[in-house]
Design a protein around this motif. Structure first.
Motif, PDB file in Angstrom:
ATOM      1  N   LYS A   1       0.833  -1.201   0.000  1.00 39.27           N
ATOM      2  CA  LYS A   1       0.000   0.000   0.000  1.00 39.27           C
ATOM      3  C   LYS A   1       0.869   1.254   0.000  1.00 39.27           C
ATOM      4  CE  LYS A   1      -3.653   2.320   2.544  1.00 39.27           C
ATOM      5  NZ  LYS A   1      -4.500   2.325   3.722  1.00 39.27           N
ATOM      6  N   GLU A   2       1.914   1.247   0.820  1.00 38.03           N
ATOM      7  CA  GLU A   2       2.821   2.385   0.894  1.00 38.03           C
ATOM      8  C   GLU A   2       3.555   2.584  -0.432  1.00 38.03           C
ATOM      9  OE1 GLU A   2       6.729   3.852   3.455  1.00 38.03           O
ATOM     10  OE2 GLU A   2       5.661   2.037   4.074  1.00 38.03           O
ATOM     11  N   LEU A   3       3.943   1.486  -1.095  1.00 39.82           N
ATOM     12  CA  LEU A   3       4.618   1.592  -2.381  1.00 39.82           C
ATOM     13  C   LEU A   3       3.703   2.241  -3.412  1.00 39.82           C
ATOM     14  CD1 LEU A   3       7.084   1.048  -4.183  1.00 39.82           C
ATOM     15  CD2 LEU A   3       6.066  -1.183  -4.713  1.00 39.82           C
ATOM     16  N   LEU A   4       2.463   1.830  -3.459  1.00 43.04           N
ATOM     17  CA  LEU A   4       1.521   2.407  -4.405  1.00 43.04           C
ATOM     18  C   LEU A   4       1.336   3.904  -4.147  1.00 43.04           C
ATOM     19  CD1 LEU A   4      -0.231   1.710  -6.801  1.00 43.04           C
ATOM     20  CD2 LEU A   4      -2.085   1.180  -5.224  1.00 43.04           C
ATOM     21  N   GLU A   5       1.263   4.288  -2.880  1.00 44.26           N
ATOM     22  CA  GLU A   5       1.135   5.706  -2.526  1.00 44.26           C
ATOM     23  C   GLU A   5       2.373   6.489  -2.970  1.00 44.26           C
ATOM     24  OE1 GLU A   5       0.437   5.679   1.687  1.00 44.26           O
ATOM     25  OE2 GLU A   5      -1.623   4.954   1.464  1.00 44.26           O
ATOM     26  N   LYS A   6       3.551   5.915  -2.770  1.00 44.82           N
ATOM     27  CA  LYS A   6       4.787   6.588  -3.157  1.00 44.82           C
ATOM     28  C   LYS A   6       4.914   6.694  -4.680  1.00 44.82           C
ATOM     29  CE  LYS A   6       7.742   5.855   0.842  1.00 44.82           C
ATOM     30  NZ  LYS A   6       9.053   5.358   1.290  1.00 44.82           N
ATOM     31  N   ILE A   7       4.454   5.677  -5.392  1.00 40.83           N
ATOM     32  CA  ILE A   7       4.464   5.732  -6.858  1.00 40.83           C
ATOM     33  C   ILE A   7       3.545   6.849  -7.336  1.00 40.83           C
ATOM     34  CG2 ILE A   7       3.766   4.504  -8.955  1.00 40.83           C
ATOM     35  CD1 ILE A   7       4.814   1.921  -7.581  1.00 40.83           C
ATOM     36  N   ASP A   8       2.349   6.932  -6.760  1.00 43.57           N
ATOM     37  CA  ASP A   8       1.421   8.010  -7.113  1.00 43.57           C
ATOM     38  C   ASP A   8       2.023   9.379  -6.826  1.00 43.57           C
ATOM     39  OD1 ASP A   8      -0.629   6.419  -8.094  1.00 43.57           O
ATOM     40  OD2 ASP A   8      -1.608   6.235  -6.139  1.00 43.57           O
ATOM     41  N   GLU A   9       2.681   9.498  -5.692  1.00 39.44           N
ATOM     42  CA  GLU A   9       3.305  10.766  -5.312  1.00 39.44           C
ATOM     43  C   GLU A   9       4.409  11.148  -6.302  1.00 39.44           C
ATOM     44  OE1 GLU A   9       6.017  12.352  -1.633  1.00 39.44           O
ATOM     45  OE2 GLU A   9       4.358  11.006  -1.154  1.00 39.44           O
ATOM     46  N   GLU A  10       5.228  10.178  -6.683  1.00 40.77           N
ATOM     47  CA  GLU A  10       6.306  10.432  -7.642  1.00 40.77           C
ATOM     48  C   GLU A  10       5.740  10.881  -8.988  1.00 40.77           C
ATOM     49  OE1 GLU A  10      10.118  10.689  -9.319  1.00 40.77           O
ATOM     50  OE2 GLU A  10       9.592  10.448  -7.205  1.00 40.77           O
ATOM     51  N   ILE A  11       4.665  10.259  -9.426  1.00 36.03           N
ATOM     52  CA  ILE A  11       4.038  10.625 -10.693  1.00 36.03           C
ATOM     53  C   ILE A  11       3.461  12.039 -10.621  1.00 36.03           C
ATOM     54  CG2 ILE A  11       2.048  10.097 -12.160  1.00 36.03           C
ATOM     55  CD1 ILE A  11       2.726   7.112 -11.719  1.00 36.03           C
ATOM     56  N   LYS A  12       2.860  12.392  -9.499  1.00 30.79           N
ATOM     57  CA  LYS A  12       2.300  13.739  -9.345  1.00 30.79           C
ATOM     58  C   LYS A  12       3.396  14.799  -9.273  1.00 30.79           C
ATOM     59  CE  LYS A  12      -1.924  12.252  -7.125  1.00 30.79           C
ATOM     60  NZ  LYS A  12      -2.613  12.054  -5.846  1.00 30.79           N
ATOM     61  N   LEU A  13       4.494  14.491  -8.590  1.00 35.61           N
ATOM     62  CA  LEU A  13       5.578  15.460  -8.459  1.00 35.61           C
ATOM     63  C   LEU A  13       6.369  15.657  -9.751  1.00 35.61           C
ATOM     64  CD1 LEU A  13       7.007  14.521  -4.938  1.00 35.61           C
ATOM     65  CD2 LEU A  13       5.683  16.558  -5.546  1.00 35.61           C
ATOM     66  N   ASN A  14       6.400  14.641 -10.584  1.00 37.49           N
ATOM     67  CA  ASN A  14       7.179  14.696 -11.834  1.00 37.49           C
ATOM     68  C   ASN A  14       6.316  14.318 -13.033  1.00 37.49           C
ATOM     69  OD1 ASN A  14       9.786  15.305 -10.619  1.00 37.49           O
ATOM     70  ND2 ASN A  14       9.581  13.284  -9.687  1.00 37.49           N
ATOM     71  N   PRO A  15       5.387  15.184 -13.405  1.00 38.13           N
ATOM     72  CA  PRO A  15       4.516  14.859 -14.545  1.00 38.13           C
ATOM     73  C   PRO A  15       5.295  14.835 -15.856  1.00 38.13           C
ATOM     74  CG  PRO A  15       4.169  17.112 -13.852  1.00 38.13           C
ATOM     75  CD  PRO A  15       5.114  16.500 -12.872  1.00 38.13           C
ATOM     76  N   ILE A  16       4.835  14.010 -16.764  1.00 43.88           N
ATOM     77  CA  ILE A  16       5.435  13.933 -18.097  1.00 43.88           C
ATOM     78  C   ILE A  16       4.608  14.804 -19.017  1.00 43.88           C
ATOM     79  CG2 ILE A  16       5.879  12.435 -20.066  1.00 43.88           C
ATOM     80  CD1 ILE A  16       6.424  10.196 -18.173  1.00 43.88           C
ATOM     81  N   GLU A  17       5.287  15.675 -19.746  1.00 40.94           N
ATOM     82  CA  GLU A  17       4.578  16.582 -20.658  1.00 40.94           C
ATOM     83  C   GLU A  17       4.930  16.298 -22.075  1.00 40.94           C
ATOM     84  OE1 GLU A  17       5.196  20.552 -19.377  1.00 40.94           O
ATOM     85  OE2 GLU A  17       4.703  20.064 -17.344  1.00 40.94           O
TER      86      GLU A  17
END
Length: 90
Positions: free
Chosen positions: A74-90
């Motif tokens: 659960k914590e890994l999934l939360e951290k993955i989501d956080e990483e994706i939000k902090l570093n969006p791909i444009e």
């Protein structure tokens, strides 16, 4: 001809999440299956990613090349989501 080559509508970029097949996060449905269902993520299975110290004792994945680790799925999934939000791909 040029219109066919250069006039294509490009697909949006997707985040890449890689799992070492030896890590316990690889076969955990709360992480792997959840990410596979998302439209903004490409999930890949890889062999050894040379993060053996992390891989051996934690749940871990590479998110756009960055190692992300956690003590549980659960914590890994939360951290993955956080990483994706902090570093969006444009």
């Amino acid at each position: 001809m040029f219109k066919k080559l250069f006039g294509r509508k490009s697909e949006p970029f997707k985040h890449r999440v890689e799992f070492c097949v030896s890590n316990k996060a690889y076969c955990h449905p709360d992480v792997y299956d959840e990410l596979e269902q998302r439209e903004d993520v490409i999930v890949e299975d890889t062999g050894c990613n040379s993060y053996c110290e992390i891989c051996d004792g934690h749940y871990y994945a590479l998110v756009n090349g960055e190692p992300i680790s956690a003590d549980n799925a659960k914590e890994l999934l939360e951290k993955i989501d956080e990483e994706i939000k902090l570093n969006p791909i444009e």
